[in-house]
Design an enzyme around this catalytic site. Structure first.
Site, PDB file in Angstrom:
ATOM      1  CB  ALA A   1      -0.933  -0.022   1.203  1.00 13.64           C
TER       2      ALA A   1
ATOM      3  CB  ILE B   1      -4.509  -1.151  -1.759  1.00 12.53           C
ATOM      4  CG1 ILE B   1      -4.071   0.273  -1.402  1.00 12.53           C
ATOM      5  CG2 ILE B   1      -3.550  -2.206  -1.222  1.00 12.53           C
ATOM      6  CD1 ILE B   1      -2.838   0.795  -2.146  1.00 12.53           C
TER       7      ILE B   1
ATOM      8  NE  ARG C   1       8.187   0.223 -11.399  1.00 20.57           N
ATOM      9  CZ  ARG C   1       8.866   1.271 -10.960  1.00 20.57           C
ATOM     10  NH1 ARG C   1      10.175   1.325 -11.092  1.00 20.57           N
ATOM     11  NH2 ARG C   1       8.245   2.282 -10.423  1.00 20.57           N
TER      12      ARG C   1
ATOM     13  NE  ARG D   1     -14.828 -15.375 -40.062  1.00 16.71           N
ATOM     14  CZ  ARG D   1     -16.154 -15.419 -40.005  1.00 16.71           C
ATOM     15  NH1 ARG D   1     -16.787 -16.517 -39.610  1.00 16.71           N
ATOM     16  NH2 ARG D   1     -16.870 -14.367 -40.340  1.00 16.71           N
TER      17      ARG D   1
ATOM     18  CD  GLN E   1      -8.924  -4.487 -36.726  1.00 18.59           C
ATOM     19  OE1 GLN E   1      -9.305  -4.032 -35.658  1.00 18.59           O
ATOM     20  NE2 GLN E   1      -9.482  -4.153 -37.873  1.00 18.59           N
TER      21      GLN E   1
ATOM     22  CD  GLU F   1       3.811  -4.041  -9.088  1.00 17.97           C
ATOM     23  OE1 GLU F   1       5.041  -4.168  -9.100  1.00 17.97           O
ATOM     24  OE2 GLU F   1       3.019  -4.956  -8.853  1.00 17.97           O
ATOM     25  N   GLY F   2       3.951   1.717 -11.375  1.00 21.75           N
ATOM     26  CA  GLY F   2       4.688   2.718 -12.145  1.00 21.75           C
ATOM     27  C   GLY F   2       4.187   2.718 -13.567  1.00 21.75           C
TER      28      GLY F   2
HETATM   29  C1  FAD Z   1      -6.213  -1.822 -10.707  1.00 20.74           C
HETATM   30  C2  FAD Z   1      -5.157  -1.079  -9.967  1.00 20.74           C
HETATM   31  C3  FAD Z   1      -4.391  -1.734  -9.006  1.00 20.74           C
HETATM   32  C4  FAD Z   1      -3.427  -1.032  -8.283  1.00 20.74           C
HETATM   33  N1  FAD Z   1      -2.725  -1.679  -7.290  1.00 20.74           N
HETATM   34  C5  FAD Z   1      -1.906  -0.956  -6.460  1.00 20.74           C
HETATM   35  C6  FAD Z   1      -1.316  -1.564  -5.315  1.00 20.74           C
HETATM   36  O1  FAD Z   1      -1.486  -2.756  -5.041  1.00 20.74           O
HETATM   37  N2  FAD Z   1      -0.560  -0.786  -4.496  1.00 20.74           N
HETATM   38  C7  FAD Z   1      -0.352   0.543  -4.739  1.00 20.74           C
HETATM   39  O2  FAD Z   1       0.338   1.186  -3.945  1.00 20.74           O
HETATM   40  N3  FAD Z   1      -0.880   1.152  -5.842  1.00 20.74           N
HETATM   41  C8  FAD Z   1      -1.655   0.425  -6.698  1.00 20.74           C
HETATM   42  N4  FAD Z   1      -2.233   1.018  -7.800  1.00 20.74           N
HETATM   43  C9  FAD Z   1      -1.963   2.428  -8.070  1.00 20.74           C
HETATM   44  C10 FAD Z   1      -1.095   2.638  -9.298  1.00 20.74           C
HETATM   45  O3  FAD Z   1       0.223   2.220  -9.058  1.00 20.74           O
HETATM   46  C11 FAD Z   1      -1.194   4.129  -9.665  1.00 20.74           C
HETATM   47  O4  FAD Z   1      -2.507   4.332 -10.159  1.00 20.74           O
HETATM   48  C12 FAD Z   1      -0.165   4.534 -10.678  1.00 20.74           C
HETATM   49  O5  FAD Z   1       1.114   4.509 -10.103  1.00 20.74           O
HETATM   50  C13 FAD Z   1      -0.434   5.939 -11.260  1.00 20.74           C
HETATM   51  O6  FAD Z   1      -0.733   6.858 -10.254  1.00 20.74           O
HETATM   52  P1  FAD Z   1      -2.010   7.793 -10.424  1.00 20.74           P
HETATM   53  O7  FAD Z   1      -3.158   6.907 -10.712  1.00 20.74           O
HETATM   54  O8  FAD Z   1      -2.090   8.674  -9.232  1.00 20.74           O
HETATM   55  O9  FAD Z   1      -1.713   8.652 -11.717  1.00 20.74           O
HETATM   56  P2  FAD Z   1      -0.900  10.050 -11.750  1.00 20.74           P
HETATM   57  O10 FAD Z   1       0.377   9.900 -10.985  1.00 20.74           O
HETATM   58  O11 FAD Z   1      -1.829  11.135 -11.390  1.00 20.74           O
HETATM   59  O12 FAD Z   1      -0.565  10.129 -13.302  1.00 20.74           O
HETATM   60  C14 FAD Z   1      -1.512  10.548 -14.279  1.00 20.74           C
HETATM   61  C15 FAD Z   1      -0.820  10.528 -15.636  1.00 20.74           C
HETATM   62  O13 FAD Z   1       0.291  11.453 -15.637  1.00 20.74           O
HETATM   63  C16 FAD Z   1       1.494  10.767 -15.946  1.00 20.74           C
HETATM   64  N5  FAD Z   1       2.585  11.349 -15.165  1.00 20.74           N
HETATM   65  C17 FAD Z   1       2.623  11.538 -13.824  1.00 20.74           C
HETATM   66  N6  FAD Z   1       3.796  12.106 -13.471  1.00 20.74           N
HETATM   67  C18 FAD Z   1       4.515  12.267 -14.617  1.00 20.74           C
HETATM   68  C19 FAD Z   1       5.796  12.780 -14.923  1.00 20.74           C
HETATM   69  N7  FAD Z   1       6.620  13.222 -13.964  1.00 20.74           N
HETATM   70  N8  FAD Z   1       6.190  12.809 -16.225  1.00 20.74           N
HETATM   71  C20 FAD Z   1       5.388  12.325 -17.198  1.00 20.74           C
HETATM   72  N9  FAD Z   1       4.165  11.823 -16.973  1.00 20.74           N
HETATM   73  C21 FAD Z   1       3.731  11.787 -15.705  1.00 20.74           C
HETATM   74  C22 FAD Z   1       1.235   9.309 -15.571  1.00 20.74           C
HETATM   75  O14 FAD Z   1       2.103   8.434 -16.284  1.00 20.74           O
HETATM   76  C23 FAD Z   1      -0.223   9.153 -15.976  1.00 20.74           C
HETATM   77  O15 FAD Z   1      -0.302   8.939 -17.359  1.00 20.74           O
HETATM   78  C24 FAD Z   1      -3.186   0.325  -8.564  1.00 20.74           C
HETATM   79  C25 FAD Z   1      -3.938   0.983  -9.547  1.00 20.74           C
HETATM   80  C26 FAD Z   1      -4.912   0.303 -10.228  1.00 20.74           C
HETATM   81  C27 FAD Z   1      -5.734   1.041 -11.248  1.00 20.74           C
END
Ligand code: FAD
Length: 393
Positions: free
Chosen positions: A124, A157, A243, A268, A339, A366-367
């Site tokens: 988390a 999470i 990752r 097909r 497709q 995970e990033g």
């Molecule tokens: C189904 C699911 C499961 C998940 N599981 C976990 C988990 O188990 N544990 C956990 O801790 N988190 C988890 N996450 C969270 C996930 O890791 C984050 O959603 C993800 O890291 C992106 O963060 P954000 O959603 O806040 O997007 P943001 O950080 O707000 O990013 C929005 C957009 O801006 C881009 N961006 C942000 N900063 C920059 C930059 N400096 N330069 C260029 N582009 C940028 C991003 O790439 C993205 O396209 C999960 C998310 C989902 C949807």
């Protein structure tokens, strides 16, 4: 026998996982997706066949067979069901903090239960206001006597509500930026801990994704993971190693989609012949196969590097490259598979529409892919390739 990157022992274990995946998980995949229910039967299957043990050393009841084989197991399961592949990847994600920074007592309490699958784990880090910018987190932890008191919340999470132990990151010194973050082990029964919501989502529907609340949540001080202030570094070291698990999930989706599209294209017929004989379709399949194999090359390279004890910047870059390529390939390949199936690709009776929805998350969690590119470029900027410039002067 076809050339194989794995040795004989690894092949035997991969074949066992492959058989379980094909015979026991594949028939459940559409149902898991449709029902949005956490697949406890798959957890039970992994427990029975000691599949969680592939992620742990023998000393903790695992198989001690290393990272490459662990990635292969996630890949094999994800070929047929990405939600089930994620069960394995998250058990690793949620256990890595303990493996890297746990005390002997912490390891003894948790690792055997996690290796057997008796307990499930979660990680988390993310909050509503801090995803990519994880250091902007607002959850805090305060030492009171022999307890830490946590307040705040975590969002998105995986394994929320099903995990028994969560690796939680919180600020012990809110003024100190990255170096004010610490890591903790929080059990699901801890007073003041609750799961306040589960998210409906596009794909990996059987996996739970939820919000955690810490409301004066009290945990023993002994559940601090690593040193106070070392939590951010630990979070990043964990992600370096976890990752590629997402990469393996993505690779499995890509291979599953390619295999399905190929078999479909052979049967097909349009304009008097199987569509695999139309050059435009054949070219798509050739690209899908080549991209998937290239992604596998980077992913297995990471696994071998880990098993050879590589650490530090070299591992960080290899991990980011593997996750980036596997995720992007999964998305491209799954799109092409839809497709190739034409209208049938778009409907739920055929698995490729699920694969397309599942593939998308591998570019986000995970990033994000953007973050992977930042990591790779940052490591490149530290490397010197001046010899090339010297050569052309
Ligand atoms: C189904 C699911 C499961 C998940 N599981 C976990 C988990 O188990 N544990 C956990 O801790 N988190 C988890 N996450 C969270 C996930 O890791 C984050 O959603 C993800 O890291 C992106 O963060 P954000 O959603 O806040 O997007 P943001 O950080 O707000 O990013 C929005 C957009 O801006 C881009 N961006 C942000 N900063 C920059 C930059 N400096 N330069 C260029 N582009 C940028 C991003 O790439 C993205 O396209 C999960 C998310 C989902 C949807």
């Amino acid at each position: 026998m076809a050339w194989d990157a794995l040795n004989e022992e690894q092949r035997e274990i991969r074949d066992l996982v492959r058989t379980l995946a094909r015979e026991r998980i594949a028939p459940r995949a559409a149902e898991i997706d449709e029902s949005h229910e956490f697949p406890w039967d798959v957890v039970e299957l992994f427990r029975e066949h000691e599949i969680f043990g592939l992620f742990f050393d023998e000393e903790w009841g695992g198989s001690g067979t290393g990272t490459l084989l662990a990635l292969v197991a996630i890949e094999e399961v994800s070929k047929v069901c990405a939600t089930s592949g994620l069960l394995l990847a998250v058990q690793e994600l949620g256990s890595l903090g303990l493996k890297l920074a746990g005390t002997q007592e912490q390891k003894e309490r948790y690792l055997p239960r996690l290796a057997s699958g008796e307990w499930l784990a979660a990680y988390a880090l993310t909050e509503a206001g801090s995803g990519s910018d994880s250091a902007a987190m607002r959850t805090i932890a305060r030492l009171e006597g022999d307890e830490y008191v946590l307040n705040g919340s975590k969002r998105f999470i995986t394994n929320a509500g099903v995990a028994n132990v969560y690796t939680v990151f919180a600020k012990t010194d809110p003024e100190a930026g990255h170096s004010g973050i610490s890591a903790f082990l929080v059990e699901s029964e801890a007073p003041g801990f609750s799961v306040t919501r589960l998210e409906p989502k596009l794909g990996i529907s059987g996996s739970t994704t939820g919000e955690l609340a810490f409301d004066d949540c009290r945990i023993p001080a002994a559940y601090l993971l690593g040193e106070e202030g070392e939590g951010f570094k630990l979070a990043m070291r964990i992600l370096d190693r976890s990752r590629p698990g997402v990469g393996a999930q993505a690779l499995g989706i890509a291979q599953g989609a390619t295999d399905y599209a190929l078999e479909y294209a052979k049967t097909r017929e349009t304009m008097g012949k199987p569509i695999v004989e139309h050059q435009l379709i054949a070219a798509k399949l050739a690209d899908m196969e080549t991209m998937t194999e290239a992604a596998r090359g980077l992913l297995y390279r990471f696994g071998q590097m880990c098993d050879d004890g590589v650490d530090g910047a070299e591992l960080t870059k290899a991990s980011a490259m593997a996750k980036l390529l596997c995720g992007d390939v999964a998305m491209q390949v799954a799109t092409e598979a839809v497709q190739i199936l034409g209208g049938y690709g778009y409907i739920k009776e055929y698995p490729v529409e699920r694969m397309l929805r599942d593939a998308k998350i591998t570019q986000i969690y995970e990033g994000t892919q953007e973050v992977q590119r930042l990591v790779i470029a940052r490591e490149m900027a530290r490397e010197s390739r001046a010899f090339l410039l010297a050569g052309v002067c």
